[in-house]
Design a protein around this motif. Sequence first.
Motif, PDB file in Angstrom:
ATOM      1  N   TYR A 264     -74.086 -38.176 -16.620  1.00  0.00           N
ATOM      2  CA  TYR A 264     -74.568 -39.200 -15.689  1.00  0.00           C
ATOM      3  C   TYR A 264     -76.051 -39.484 -15.934  1.00  0.00           C
ATOM      4  O   TYR A 264     -76.482 -40.643 -15.928  1.00  0.00           O
ATOM      5  CB  TYR A 264     -74.345 -38.774 -14.241  1.00  0.00           C
TER       6      TYR A 264
ATOM      7  N   THR B  82     -69.135 -37.548  -8.843  1.00  0.00           N
ATOM      8  CA  THR B  82     -70.105 -36.642  -9.463  1.00  0.00           C
ATOM      9  C   THR B  82     -70.122 -35.294  -8.742  1.00  0.00           C
ATOM     10  O   THR B  82     -69.888 -35.205  -7.537  1.00  0.00           O
ATOM     11  CB  THR B  82     -71.526 -37.237  -9.419  1.00  0.00           C
TER      12      THR B  82
ATOM     13  N   ILE C 172     -72.406 -35.276 -14.224  1.00  0.00           N
ATOM     14  CA  ILE C 172     -71.071 -35.387 -14.811  1.00  0.00           C
ATOM     15  C   ILE C 172     -71.020 -34.524 -16.057  1.00  0.00           C
ATOM     16  O   ILE C 172     -71.892 -34.652 -16.929  1.00  0.00           O
ATOM     17  CB  ILE C 172     -70.742 -36.843 -15.183  1.00  0.00           C
TER      18      ILE C 172
ATOM     19  N   SER D 238     -64.740 -39.311 -13.014  1.00  0.00           N
ATOM     20  CA  SER D 238     -65.903 -40.198 -12.918  1.00  0.00           C
ATOM     21  C   SER D 238     -65.679 -41.486 -13.703  1.00  0.00           C
ATOM     22  O   SER D 238     -66.024 -42.577 -13.245  1.00  0.00           O
ATOM     23  CB  SER D 238     -67.155 -39.480 -13.430  1.00  0.00           C
TER      24      SER D 238
END
Length: 262
Positions: A20, A56, A161, A169
Amino acid sequence: CADALADDVVMPKWFGVDLYSHASAHVHPVTGSAAPTLFLAAGGTSSGLHVDFLQTHFWMALCHGRKRWRLVSRDDMPLLSPLYLGDLNPCFPTGLDATSPYIGATSTSQADLLGKARDALALVDVQEVILEPGDLIFVPRGWPHQVENLESTVAISANFIDRSNMSASLGEAELLGLVSEDPLHVASCLRQAASTGLLDDLEASALSDEHSPLRAFKERHGEGRTPQETQRRLAFGAKIMVATGAALCAAGWFAGRSRAAG
């Protein structure tokens, strides 16, 4: 956080991979990713019951003060009467304090909803912990949680993530990408990380036996410069362009004067 504390903060060794953060740095190349986030909160403040975005995971390390954390397994989500209003993140008609509804009952149907939500709340298994300075908490994806600051607090945290939640996700980012641009770019970055072997490389380069300095963590995830450094370079480039344009205009003006005089 990266601008001011890059040489002072270390990333917990258990969370050495963060797709992420990598995706956010590509979606927002000027401002960079927000991870990790510095949280400052006054005593008596709180966050309502919620679930974090894009499936997440989340971690928080407490530096100062005390926080009361209450969490519910995602398996018990139906007992919280989730409402999906604007996106895939649910909101809840009542918090974990049954006497503190988030939605005021302005009609009979809403009153019935609140009553049923409070009845179901009695069946929920709530995990509670008081976070003290030096403690670190991990919140798995999809777990509803509610946080109260028992006193003024300072904490560092991040949503992330890795391989364990990448599929979930990606699925949520692709759905949200149908109506919003940022999740679409995040989904593209996640697919690329899997297809190019980036995820494997990040896992191989993660320091499993020690914490990683924040600057090194950022560099591994594609942020070689802090947002402040990037913005300084952009500002310098803009000044060069303005100065070059002004010089060209002046040269053209003098050339025109010279031709007119000749």
